[in-house]
Design a protein around this motif. Structure first.
Motif, PDB file in Angstrom:
ATOM      1  N   LEU A  93       1.008  -1.248  -0.094  1.00 30.25           N
ATOM      2  CA  LEU A  93      -0.101  -0.068   0.013  1.00 30.25           C
ATOM      3  C   LEU A  93       1.052   1.056  -0.027  1.00 30.25           C
ATOM      4  O   LEU A  93       1.934   1.301   0.650  1.00 30.25           O
ATOM      5  N   THR A  94       0.449   2.306  -0.679  1.00 32.16           N
ATOM      6  CA  THR A  94       1.329   3.657  -0.634  1.00 32.16           C
ATOM      7  C   THR A  94       0.231   4.600  -0.863  1.00 32.16           C
ATOM      8  O   THR A  94      -0.643   4.562  -1.360  1.00 32.16           O
ATOM      9  N   GLY A 125      -5.779 -10.990   3.135  1.00 32.10           N
ATOM     10  CA  GLY A 125      -6.977 -11.193   2.834  1.00 32.10           C
ATOM     11  C   GLY A 125      -7.536 -10.248   1.658  1.00 32.10           C
ATOM     12  O   GLY A 125      -8.847 -10.529   1.180  1.00 32.10           O
ATOM     13  N   VAL A 126      -6.876  -9.560   0.837  1.00 30.97           N
ATOM     14  CA  VAL A 126      -7.134  -8.851  -0.210  1.00 30.97           C
ATOM     15  C   VAL A 126      -6.857  -9.453  -1.521  1.00 30.97           C
ATOM     16  O   VAL A 126      -5.481  -9.776  -1.615  1.00 30.97           O
ATOM     17  N   VAL A 127      -7.761  -9.625  -2.327  1.00 31.68           N
ATOM     18  CA  VAL A 127      -7.628 -10.316  -3.501  1.00 31.68           C
ATOM     19  C   VAL A 127      -7.462  -9.604  -4.785  1.00 31.68           C
ATOM     20  O   VAL A 127      -8.247  -8.680  -4.881  1.00 31.68           O
ATOM     21  N   LEU A 128      -6.340  -9.635  -5.516  1.00 34.28           N
ATOM     22  CA  LEU A 128      -6.168  -8.817  -6.825  1.00 34.28           C
ATOM     23  C   LEU A 128      -7.085  -9.619  -7.947  1.00 34.28           C
ATOM     24  O   LEU A 128      -7.442 -11.103  -8.000  1.00 34.28           O
ATOM     25  N   ASN A 183     -11.063  -4.843   4.458  1.00 37.72           N
ATOM     26  CA  ASN A 183     -12.237  -4.007   4.202  1.00 37.72           C
ATOM     27  C   ASN A 183     -11.956  -2.772   3.828  1.00 37.72           C
ATOM     28  O   ASN A 183     -12.580  -2.135   2.855  1.00 37.72           O
ATOM     29  N   GLU A 184     -11.075  -2.012   4.946  1.00 39.72           N
ATOM     30  CA  GLU A 184     -11.034  -0.815   4.655  1.00 39.72           C
ATOM     31  C   GLU A 184      -9.937  -0.403   3.513  1.00 39.72           C
ATOM     32  O   GLU A 184     -10.161   0.631   2.500  1.00 39.72           O
ATOM     33  N   VAL A 185      -9.322  -1.380   3.424  1.00 41.81           N
ATOM     34  CA  VAL A 185      -8.204  -1.267   2.164  1.00 41.81           C
ATOM     35  C   VAL A 185      -9.377  -1.467   0.668  1.00 41.81           C
ATOM     36  O   VAL A 185      -9.074  -0.343  -0.246  1.00 41.81           O
ATOM     37  N   ILE A 186      -9.997  -2.196   0.745  1.00 40.03           N
ATOM     38  CA  ILE A 186     -11.025  -2.241  -0.464  1.00 40.03           C
ATOM     39  C   ILE A 186     -12.075  -0.947  -0.693  1.00 40.03           C
ATOM     40  O   ILE A 186     -12.215  -0.814  -1.695  1.00 40.03           O
ATOM     41  N   ALA A 187     -12.319  -0.501   0.376  1.00 40.52           N
ATOM     42  CA  ALA A 187     -13.376   0.525   0.393  1.00 40.52           C
ATOM     43  C   ALA A 187     -12.352   1.925   0.085  1.00 40.52           C
ATOM     44  O   ALA A 187     -12.976   2.769  -0.788  1.00 40.52           O
ATOM     45  N   LYS A 199     -10.733  -0.214  -9.184  1.00 34.24           N
ATOM     46  CA  LYS A 199     -11.185  -0.883  -7.932  1.00 34.24           C
ATOM     47  C   LYS A 199     -11.554  -2.114  -7.803  1.00 34.24           C
ATOM     48  O   LYS A 199     -12.191  -2.570  -6.843  1.00 34.24           O
ATOM     49  N   ASP A 200     -11.069  -2.848  -8.633  1.00 33.89           N
ATOM     50  CA  ASP A 200     -11.301  -4.369  -8.775  1.00 33.89           C
ATOM     51  C   ASP A 200     -10.507  -5.198  -7.617  1.00 33.89           C
ATOM     52  O   ASP A 200      -9.624  -5.795  -7.967  1.00 33.89           O
ATOM     53  N   LEU A 201     -10.910  -5.129  -6.508  1.00 30.12           N
ATOM     54  CA  LEU A 201     -10.373  -5.755  -5.373  1.00 30.12           C
ATOM     55  C   LEU A 201     -11.632  -6.743  -4.710  1.00 30.12           C
ATOM     56  O   LEU A 201     -12.613  -5.883  -4.456  1.00 30.12           O
ATOM     57  N   ARG A 202     -11.311  -7.551  -3.973  1.00 29.42           N
ATOM     58  CA  ARG A 202     -12.444  -8.236  -3.144  1.00 29.42           C
ATOM     59  C   ARG A 202     -11.839  -9.004  -1.917  1.00 29.42           C
ATOM     60  O   ARG A 202     -10.349  -9.050  -1.971  1.00 29.42           O
TER      61      ARG A 202
END
Length: 205
Positions: A93-94, A125-128, A183-187, A199-202
């Motif tokens: 993350l940057t 837990g973040v899926v690319l 969840n916060e990363v995806i949001a 925003k294609d993250l899950r």
């Protein structure tokens, strides 16, 4: 020999920084005797790099304070310094000028001089889009355009000269990369993917 010729590689982010990932690199197969592919992340026409070069293993509890880079010389008229980061493995993350980006393995991010920035590892837990799942760690390779040090800043606003820099002398915890769960990363995060941002993250199951 198979090549994909392109004068400009990567994508330019709204803050002026450049990112090169996946098919936005200059990909070529220059050797007839093997199918080895070269992923050229810099064609040599950008900043000249003469500063420090190294690597840092990051975990998701390794949260850098926001900072910029300035030349370290004992002279007047010091210049702002560019930096480039290669995310060798893992998911990073940057924060660049206040915007949070998710950075896939194999991506190079070139940070323009005067852009406030900070880094941490993406929490697990973040899926690319290609199925890679963040594990809370990544390996950073860094290089600076000139010899430099760490110059903390509270501001997320880009600056164009060292005279605009306002040094932050408070508690560095206040300007460290915020603690984010998956969840916060995806949001809040934007993924750099090939020649676009998405925003294609899950979440992982």
């Amino acid at each position: 020999m198979t090549t994909r010729n392109t004068k400009h590689i990567g994508i330019v982010l709204p803050n002026g920084c450049k990112a090169v990932h996946g098919t936005s690199a200059h990909i070529k197969e220059p050797f007839a005797f093997t199918s080895l592919s070269m992923h050229e992340l810099d064609t040599g026409d950008s900043h000249c790099y003469r500063g420090q070069f190294g690597f840092i293993p990051f975990r998701d509890d390794s949260r850098l304070p926001r900072h910029i880079h300035i030349e370290e010389r004992y002279e007047q008229d010091l210049e702002l310094v560019a930096e480039r980061i290669l995310v060798l493995n893992g998911v990073a993350l940057t924060e660049l000028a206040g915007e949070i980006y998710v950075v896939a393995p194999g991506t190079m991010v070139e940070i323009e001089p005067g852009i406030p920035h900070t880094w941490t590892a993406c929490p697990p837990g973040v899926v690319l889009p290609d199925g890679i799942i963040s594990e809370g760690q990544f390996l950073m390779v860094y290089e600076y355009s000139e010899q430099t040090g760490f110059y903390p800043t509270r501001s997320t606003k880009p600056i164009s000269s060292t005279g605009e820099y306002e040094r932050y002398n408070g508690d560095l915890e206040a300007i460290r990369f915020p603690r984010l769960n998956a969840n916060e990363v995806i949001a809040t995060g934007t993924l750099i993917w090939n020649n676009q941002t998405t925003k294609d993250l899950r979440l992982a199951n």
